[in-house]
Scaffold this motif. Structure first.
Motif, PDB file in Angstrom:
ATOM      1  N   ALA A 139       0.838  -1.209   0.000  1.00  0.00           N
ATOM      2  CA  ALA A 139       0.000   0.000   0.000  1.00  0.00           C
ATOM      3  C   ALA A 139       0.869   1.253   0.000  1.00  0.00           C
ATOM      4  O   ALA A 139       0.586   2.208  -0.728  1.00  0.00           O
ATOM      5  CB  ALA A 139      -0.950  -0.005   1.198  1.00  0.00           C
ATOM      6  N   ASP A 140       1.938   1.249   0.787  1.00  0.00           N
ATOM      7  CA  ASP A 140       2.837   2.403   0.831  1.00  0.00           C
ATOM      8  C   ASP A 140       3.537   2.618  -0.510  1.00  0.00           C
ATOM      9  O   ASP A 140       3.720   3.758  -0.946  1.00  0.00           O
ATOM     10  CB  ASP A 140       3.878   2.242   1.936  1.00  0.00           C
ATOM     11  N   LEU A 141       3.924   1.536  -1.169  1.00  0.00           N
ATOM     12  CA  LEU A 141       4.542   1.647  -2.494  1.00  0.00           C
ATOM     13  C   LEU A 141       3.573   2.263  -3.503  1.00  0.00           C
ATOM     14  O   LEU A 141       3.950   3.110  -4.306  1.00  0.00           O
ATOM     15  CB  LEU A 141       4.993   0.275  -3.000  1.00  0.00           C
ATOM     16  N   LEU A 142       2.330   1.831  -3.429  1.00  0.00           N
ATOM     17  CA  LEU A 142       1.324   2.349  -4.345  1.00  0.00           C
ATOM     18  C   LEU A 142       1.032   3.823  -4.068  1.00  0.00           C
ATOM     19  O   LEU A 142       0.913   4.624  -4.995  1.00  0.00           O
ATOM     20  CB  LEU A 142       0.046   1.515  -4.258  1.00  0.00           C
ATOM     21  N   VAL A 143       0.939   4.198  -2.800  1.00  0.00           N
ATOM     22  CA  VAL A 143       0.718   5.601  -2.437  1.00  0.00           C
ATOM     23  C   VAL A 143       1.861   6.459  -2.977  1.00  0.00           C
ATOM     24  O   VAL A 143       1.627   7.536  -3.554  1.00  0.00           O
ATOM     25  CB  VAL A 143       0.567   5.762  -0.907  1.00  0.00           C
ATOM     26  N   ALA A 144       3.102   5.996  -2.836  1.00  0.00           N
ATOM     27  CA  ALA A 144       4.260   6.750  -3.334  1.00  0.00           C
ATOM     28  C   ALA A 144       4.220   6.865  -4.855  1.00  0.00           C
ATOM     29  O   ALA A 144       4.516   7.930  -5.416  1.00  0.00           O
ATOM     30  CB  ALA A 144       5.558   6.076  -2.884  1.00  0.00           C
ATOM     31  N   ARG A 145       3.849   5.798  -5.532  1.00  0.00           N
ATOM     32  CA  ARG A 145       3.782   5.823  -6.993  1.00  0.00           C
ATOM     33  C   ARG A 145       2.680   6.762  -7.469  1.00  0.00           C
ATOM     34  O   ARG A 145       2.850   7.500  -8.441  1.00  0.00           O
ATOM     35  CB  ARG A 145       3.570   4.401  -7.530  1.00  0.00           C
ATOM     36  N   LEU A 146       1.544   6.746  -6.784  1.00  0.00           N
ATOM     37  CA  LEU A 146       0.463   7.651  -7.144  1.00  0.00           C
ATOM     38  C   LEU A 146       0.863   9.106  -6.909  1.00  0.00           C
ATOM     39  O   LEU A 146       0.521   9.978  -7.699  1.00  0.00           O
ATOM     40  CB  LEU A 146      -0.810   7.309  -6.362  1.00  0.00           C
ATOM     41  N   LEU A 147       1.609   9.358  -5.850  1.00  0.00           N
ATOM     42  CA  LEU A 147       2.099  10.714  -5.602  1.00  0.00           C
ATOM     43  C   LEU A 147       2.992  11.171  -6.753  1.00  0.00           C
ATOM     44  O   LEU A 147       2.897  12.306  -7.211  1.00  0.00           O
ATOM     45  CB  LEU A 147       2.845  10.783  -4.273  1.00  0.00           C
ATOM     46  N   ALA A 148       3.817  10.254  -7.264  1.00  0.00           N
ATOM     47  CA  ALA A 148       4.668  10.567  -8.411  1.00  0.00           C
ATOM     48  C   ALA A 148       3.824  10.885  -9.649  1.00  0.00           C
ATOM     49  O   ALA A 148       4.260  11.629 -10.527  1.00  0.00           O
ATOM     50  CB  ALA A 148       5.619   9.405  -8.708  1.00  0.00           C
TER      51      ALA A 148
END
Length: 104
Positions: free
Chosen positions: A46-55
């Motif tokens: 979930a944290d990886l996805l949140v970071a990717r979405l922020l990008a």
């Protein structure tokens, strides 16, 4: 309704990405649950996805390590919803490519 149908369409079209479990909506609010097996394979998914979405320019947050929350502005247009779905699909694809293979 638009939001729910868009998320459902992405799942049917295979654009939701590997690792997506269920999606839930209430008006414009949505949660995308990450598949249990994918979470076990990739801790912190979930944290990886949140970071990717922020990008991708999408501000979201993880929910309990198992889902992400999507809360667009109430004045979002249909075109912007389509753009949001595209960004979610790209982020899910990018994160899935980085994940170890999940056997079913």
């Amino acid at each position: 309704v638009l939001f729910r149908s868009g998320l459902a369409h992405q799942r049917r079209a295979g654009q939701a990405g590997r690792g997506v479990g269920q999606t839930r909506t209430a008006g414009l609010l949505a949660a995308v649950e990450l598949d249990e097996q994918a979470r076990a394979t990739q801790p912190g998914l979930a944290d990886l996805l949140v970071a990717r979405l922020l990008a991708e320019g999408v501000l979201t947050r993880g929910l309990g390590g198992h889902s992400i929350q999507i809360s667009p502005a109430f004045v979002i247009t249909e075109d912007e919803i389509g753009e949001l779905f595209g960004k979610i699909a790209r982020a899910l694809t990018a994160v899935a490519k980085a994940m170890p293979a999940v056997s079913r």
